[in-house]
Motif scaffolding. Structure first.
Motif, PDB file in Angstrom:
ATOM      1  N   PRO A 148      -3.624  70.752  27.804  1.00 40.55           N
ATOM      2  CA  PRO A 148      -4.025  70.005  26.602  1.00 40.55           C
ATOM      3  C   PRO A 148      -5.398  70.389  26.091  1.00 40.55           C
ATOM      4  O   PRO A 148      -5.719  70.159  24.933  1.00 40.55           O
ATOM      5  N   GLY A 149      -6.231  71.009  26.937  1.00 35.61           N
ATOM      6  CA  GLY A 149      -7.563  71.435  26.501  1.00 35.61           C
ATOM      7  C   GLY A 149      -7.514  72.498  25.427  1.00 35.61           C
ATOM      8  O   GLY A 149      -8.502  72.723  24.715  1.00 35.61           O
ATOM      9  N   CYS A 150      -6.391  73.176  25.307  1.00 34.39           N
ATOM     10  CA  CYS A 150      -6.243  74.225  24.296  1.00 34.39           C
ATOM     11  C   CYS A 150      -5.940  73.657  22.915  1.00 34.39           C
ATOM     12  O   CYS A 150      -5.941  74.380  21.944  1.00 34.39           O
ATOM     13  N   ASP A 151      -5.642  72.371  22.842  1.00 31.44           N
ATOM     14  CA  ASP A 151      -5.308  71.743  21.564  1.00 31.44           C
ATOM     15  C   ASP A 151      -6.558  71.092  20.981  1.00 31.44           C
ATOM     16  O   ASP A 151      -7.055  70.111  21.531  1.00 31.44           O
ATOM     17  N   PRO A 152      -7.110  71.625  19.888  1.00 35.24           N
ATOM     18  CA  PRO A 152      -8.369  71.135  19.351  1.00 35.24           C
ATOM     19  C   PRO A 152      -8.384  69.688  18.877  1.00 35.24           C
ATOM     20  O   PRO A 152      -9.342  68.972  19.123  1.00 35.24           O
ATOM     21  N   THR A 240       1.162  71.662   5.134  1.00 35.77           N
ATOM     22  CA  THR A 240       1.189  70.259   4.750  1.00 35.77           C
ATOM     23  C   THR A 240       0.339  69.403   5.686  1.00 35.77           C
ATOM     24  O   THR A 240      -0.290  68.434   5.271  1.00 35.77           O
ATOM     25  N   VAL A 241       0.303  69.764   6.969  1.00 32.83           N
ATOM     26  CA  VAL A 241      -0.433  68.945   7.952  1.00 32.83           C
ATOM     27  C   VAL A 241      -1.691  69.624   8.480  1.00 32.83           C
ATOM     28  O   VAL A 241      -2.437  69.024   9.236  1.00 32.83           O
ATOM     29  N   MET A 242      -1.918  70.884   8.086  1.00 32.73           N
ATOM     30  CA  MET A 242      -3.106  71.611   8.546  1.00 32.73           C
ATOM     31  C   MET A 242      -3.775  72.325   7.381  1.00 32.73           C
ATOM     32  O   MET A 242      -3.087  72.880   6.518  1.00 32.73           O
ATOM     33  N   THR A 243      -5.101  72.361   7.383  1.00 36.63           N
ATOM     34  CA  THR A 243      -5.824  73.191   6.419  1.00 36.63           C
ATOM     35  C   THR A 243      -5.809  74.627   6.917  1.00 36.63           C
ATOM     36  O   THR A 243      -5.438  74.905   8.060  1.00 36.63           O
ATOM     37  N   SER A 244      -6.238  75.552   6.072  1.00 36.01           N
ATOM     38  CA  SER A 244      -6.291  76.961   6.473  1.00 36.01           C
ATOM     39  C   SER A 244      -7.161  77.155   7.706  1.00 36.01           C
ATOM     40  O   SER A 244      -6.810  77.887   8.634  1.00 36.01           O
ATOM     41  N   GLN A 249      -7.701  78.161  13.646  1.00 35.72           N
ATOM     42  CA  GLN A 249      -8.327  77.779  14.911  1.00 35.72           C
ATOM     43  C   GLN A 249      -7.302  77.368  15.965  1.00 35.72           C
ATOM     44  O   GLN A 249      -7.630  77.285  17.144  1.00 35.72           O
ATOM     45  N   SER A 250      -6.070  77.125  15.553  1.00 30.14           N
ATOM     46  CA  SER A 250      -5.041  76.667  16.488  1.00 30.14           C
ATOM     47  C   SER A 250      -4.643  77.786  17.438  1.00 30.14           C
ATOM     48  O   SER A 250      -4.421  78.931  17.022  1.00 30.14           O
ATOM     49  N   VAL A 255       2.695  74.141  18.156  1.00 27.56           N
ATOM     50  CA  VAL A 255       2.319  73.033  19.043  1.00 27.56           C
ATOM     51  C   VAL A 255       1.396  72.070  18.308  1.00 27.56           C
ATOM     52  O   VAL A 255       1.552  70.840  18.389  1.00 27.56           O
ATOM     53  N   THR A 256       0.414  72.618  17.584  1.00 23.93           N
ATOM     54  CA  THR A 256      -0.489  71.770  16.796  1.00 23.93           C
ATOM     55  C   THR A 256       0.294  70.985  15.748  1.00 23.93           C
ATOM     56  O   THR A 256       0.048  69.792  15.530  1.00 23.93           O
TER      57      THR A 256
END
Length: 451
Positions: A148-152, A240-244, A249-250, A255-256
């Motif tokens: 889970p540490g890999c998920d910002p 729709t759920v993430m900016t550029s 950065q994902s 997964v994000t």
């Protein structure tokens, strides 16, 4: 009369045994069987294309073009180019109904040297590295939930983002801050087209297709537009759920996305990604083995690689060898690097193969063409492949591209020694090795098919 009736009854029993017809009791020819129909063909194309690419490439495509608008345009353009390329392969596949993908077409149009260089490069570079990329993606997404540490994003940000699903703020000024150049477009196409790679997979198993004149073009016409629409919609859902910036950065885009949409059921996403990638790996392995099999049958690879399993009537030695080479690429493998250099090599031969279609329009007018596309399509695909090859080399030259060209050229040395001059290993070494491998794998040479 009683004896004759008994024989007749036994014959009827044999017909009904295990629900099989009497033909199943006749000895099967020792060659590949025609068992792939239209539904299987569509599944092969869709299942092989939708593997790891759509979960790996979005970051790289966005990084090269810099904005949402050009990114979505690039995904649609890649789908169009893949469709046009597949239409060219549909004509080639119905004109020359041999397995092996590009190999028999290059052989027919340009002779044995380009065909050998293709099989040489595919065997040792493009096919195993492609397989390695898919397997690395499978491993990355499978392990993602356990780290889970890999998920910002934090829990609060996830909940807030999930509440914003369906909003279109990220699509406003979608072409603003784009950084489009000749080289960046080429690299963006490499990564986008990698996600579409697999559009030519049915051409590797043409000899196993039922009614290839109908099922090959139909599978392409149905399968690839379906994937194109799917990919564009998936990218829209990402934005729709993430900016550029968040997407770049994902560590694992899907997964994000799952964290923000399905939390706390986000574990579903990596599970389905794992299924998708392993299915694509299976399809890739299935078709690539046929290329090695055909090259071995033509004398361009070890003869043992053209042997087929006695039990399953599949090219087992070729598939096993392909898997071993792929493992070598996994050890030092970096996904982005493998995609760029693999795509560079792949599009050299895609372009050459489509050029072969143009050449055979003039040199092989006698060949039957059940499917004939307008000449403008292969011309456009050939020009596109030239631009794709030159764009990254001109704008961001790297020694790796030169090494790739040198490796392809080194196949000429192997061709001259082992194919042209037919240099063979000493019989005392090669003969017992081949014999023992035959017994171990239960394989025999394929019977020649007379058409």
């Amino acid at each position: 009369m009683g004896e004759e009736n008994l024989k007749k009854r036994k014959g009827e029993d044999n017909k009904k045994e295990d629900g099989q017809s009497i033909q199943s009791h006749e000895p099967q020819a020792m060659n590949l069987q025609k068992e792939v129909g239209l539904t299987s063909g569509i599944c092969m194309i869709v299942g092989t294309i939708i593997g790891s690419g759509i979960f790996v490439s979005p970051k790289s495509v966005l990084a090269n073009v810099g904005a949402v608008g050009p990114c979505l345009t690039m995904w649609a353009a890649c789908g169009i180019l893949a469709t046009l390329g597949a239409l060219c392969f549909a004509e080639l596949g119905t004109m020359i109904t041999k397995s092996g993908g590009e190999y028999p077409y290059l052989m027919e149009a340009f002779g044995p040297i380009p065909a050998f260089l293709f099989s040489w490069t595919s065997l040792l570079v493009t096919k195993p590295s492609s397989f390695a990329i898919i397997c690395l993606s499978f491993a990355e997404y499978t392990l993602a939930p356990f780290y889970p540490g890999c998920d910002p994003p934090q829990v609060a940000i996830k909940c807030l983002a999930a509440a914003a699903i369906g909003k279109t703020e990220n699509f406003k000024d979608s072409y603003k801050d784009s950084s489009v150049s000749f080289g960046s477009i080429g690299l963006a196409f490499y990564n986008g087209l990698w996600a579409y790679d697999g559009w030519n997979q049915l051409n590797y198993i043409t000899e196993e297709l039922k009614n290839p004149y109908r099922n090959l073009p139909l599978s392409i016409i149905i399968g690839i537009p379906l994937v194109t629409v799917c990919y564009v919609l998936i990218n829209i859902s990402y934005f729709t759920v993430m900016t550029s910036t968040e997407l770049l950065q994902s560590r694992a885009v899907a997964v994000t996305f799952g964290d923000r949409v399905l939390y706390p059921a986000s574990w579903i996403v990596p599970v389905f990604v794992a299924f998708s990638t392993i299915g694509s790996a299976n399809g890739t392995c299935f078709t690539a083995g046929r290329l090695i099999y055909v090259a071995g049958r033509e004398g361009h690879m070890l003869k043992l690689l053209s042997y087929i399993s006695v039990k399953r009537l599949t090219p087992a030695p070729a598939t096993i060898f392909y898997g071993i080479v792929a493992i070598i690429y996994i050890i030092p493998g970096d996904i982005d690097t493998l995609i760029n250099y693999c795509s560079f090599a792949i599009w050299i031969f895609y372009g050459l193969t489509v050029l072969a279609l143009i050449v055979m329009r003039f040199t092989r007018k006698d060949l039957k063409r059940p499917v004939k596309i307008p000449t403008i399509i292969p011309v456009a695909v050939t020009l596109a492949s030239i631009l794709l090859i030159l764009a990254p080399v001109i704008s961001a030259p790297e020694l790796a591209y030169l090494y790739c060209v040198l490796f392809i050229g080194s196949g000429l040395i192997v061709y001259v020694l082992f194919v042209y001059f037919k240099f063979n290993w000493p019989q005392k070494i090669s003969k017992p090795i081949t014999m023992h491998l035959q017994m171990l794998l239960e394989v025999v040479p394929a019977e020649e098919v007379t058409e």
